[in-house]
Every structure is written in structure tokens, then in C-alpha cells.
Design a protein around this motif. Sequence first.
Motif: not given
Length: 303
Positions: A25-35, A63-75, A208-210
Motif C-alpha cells: 500500500p501507499s505511504k498513507v496506508g491506502i491500497d488502491f489496487v483493484g479499486k 499519475s494514479l493511472e500510470q502507477d496502477y496500470g489501469t489505463g488512460d481515462g480509468s480514473v 504503490s510502495q515496492w
Amino acid sequence: MTALVALAVACGPSRHTVHVEMRHPSKVGIDFVGKNIAVVHLENGNEMADLFSEGMADGLAYSLEQDYGTGDGSVGIYRMPVSKGGDYASKDTLFNLIMDTGSDVVFLIDTLAVGSMSMGGLTSVASPTSVDSSYISTGQLPFTMKMYCFDAMNKDEKVYNFAGSSVAVPYAYSDGIQKNETILSRAVASLTELGFEAGRNLSSNFKSQWRHEQYPVVYFESQEWFKAMEYADILQWKPAMDIWFELLDTNDMLKRSCAAYNLALATYMLGDYDLALQWLDRSDADNKLPMSDSLRKRIVARK
């Protein structure tokens, strides 16, 4: 890239350590994967504030679209006029936005508090692309932003608050003889781009933190076990699972436990944590392996 370390165990299974870069999950503790994510920005009629916040929403979403690989316009990006007396930091307000946007997570960028924009003098451009870009004038625009985030899938139903102050640097190109009103207008127009960069910078808190992690895969001295281990080593979990399924068909409880353990690891890697625990329970029932507790802790931490 993965690496492989072999450790032989006499009269029993051997272990290979697979090295994996795991998403956390991100630095703030929220996991955005699949959401599903939505970004809403408020508008109050102040041109400079509205342009900047619009750009900030675009930059954050991109930036969220790029990081989570959800595609342009997905957010989804939405604008909303501010209402007098509205409580935009409240859980009820953010939950209503969740319902309105059909999202799982919503970001709400509150109206920006902006100061007076000041512009400096003209500076000649070393390599202008046109006569109209021979000079540049830069300025300063102090601003304060507030943003709220609500994750409807988080059982704690917590509203995350973010705030900060900075100074934007608006700019305007000209031929050196344009009126001040024209330069000011061009500088205001640059605020959308500057807001975009601010949004991208803001997104670092939510990416995401890796982490590099190591996981043992167990095998026996036979072609089938070797092949499954080789698939796991290159993170090809599904073909490895096909082999481990077949290897469950044995009366040897230790081998059956090892196959079930490997299946628990594979389903964990594929994100099915409930099934991973079921496979680990099955492995423990046959013959609890030394690495079982460690894997169980990792699975439970992801749920």
C-alpha cells in the motif's frame, strides 16, 4: 528479475528462494489496487484557483493511472461548484460522492486559497521557437490547498486529510512588446499546466510502495518438481500450479504438504488470499512445514 538460491535438505524436500518485488500500500496506508478511483475538484469562480485545481486533478488522476496500470481515462475526473456552508471534509459528503461517481475511492480537492499573482520583468530566451516566444516573464502565486480522500472499501471508514502551501511560478512568453494585460492573461493560462505538475507531485503519497521480498519454494528430486520450481522462479505461477495440482495425488503426506504449501504461495502471489489460507491449512494438516507460519503471517497481513 529473480534469483535462485538452492538449499538441500537431507532425506526430504529442498528449498529454492525466489526473490520478488512485491507491491505494498501507499505511504498513507491506502491500497488502491483493484479499486475504481474518482477525483473531484471544487470550483468557486476564481479563475486562477479553478484553473490550478483543474490541472491538479488531471495530474493526480494521470499519475494514479500510470502507477496502477489501469489505463488512460480509468480514473474519473469531476468538477463541482462549491456550495456555501458545504462540509466537504465530512464522511457523509465524501460517501455521497462515492455513490454519485460509482467509485470505490474518491479524492476531493477543496477550493484553493490563492494570493496575489506578481509578475517579473522580461528575460530574453536563448533559443526561441518563434518571434512570439523571444521573451519570458515569470511570476509568483502563493496558494494553499486542502484535499480529502475516502475509501469506501476500508472498514475503518476513515477520512484522510491533506493540506499544504507552496508558491506556483506562472510564466508567459511574448515578443517583448505585448501589453501587460496580454502577458498576465498568458500567465494565468499557464496555471493549468502548473497545477498538473503539482498534482503529479501530490500523487507520490498514493503510489504503490515496492519491496524486495524472498519466498521459499519447496521441491523434490524429480522432473515434475524441478519443472514447477523453474516456472515459479520466473514468476509463472499458473503453469507451476498445474504441476503442483497433479503432485497432490500421492499418499506421501510430506510431498502432499509441500505441493499444498506451494499452491498456497502461488495463490498468494496471484492475490487470492482466502484460497491461499485454505491451501496452507491443507498443507499444515498433512505435515506442517517450517516456513508455514511465515507465509501465513504474510497472507493475513494482506487481507
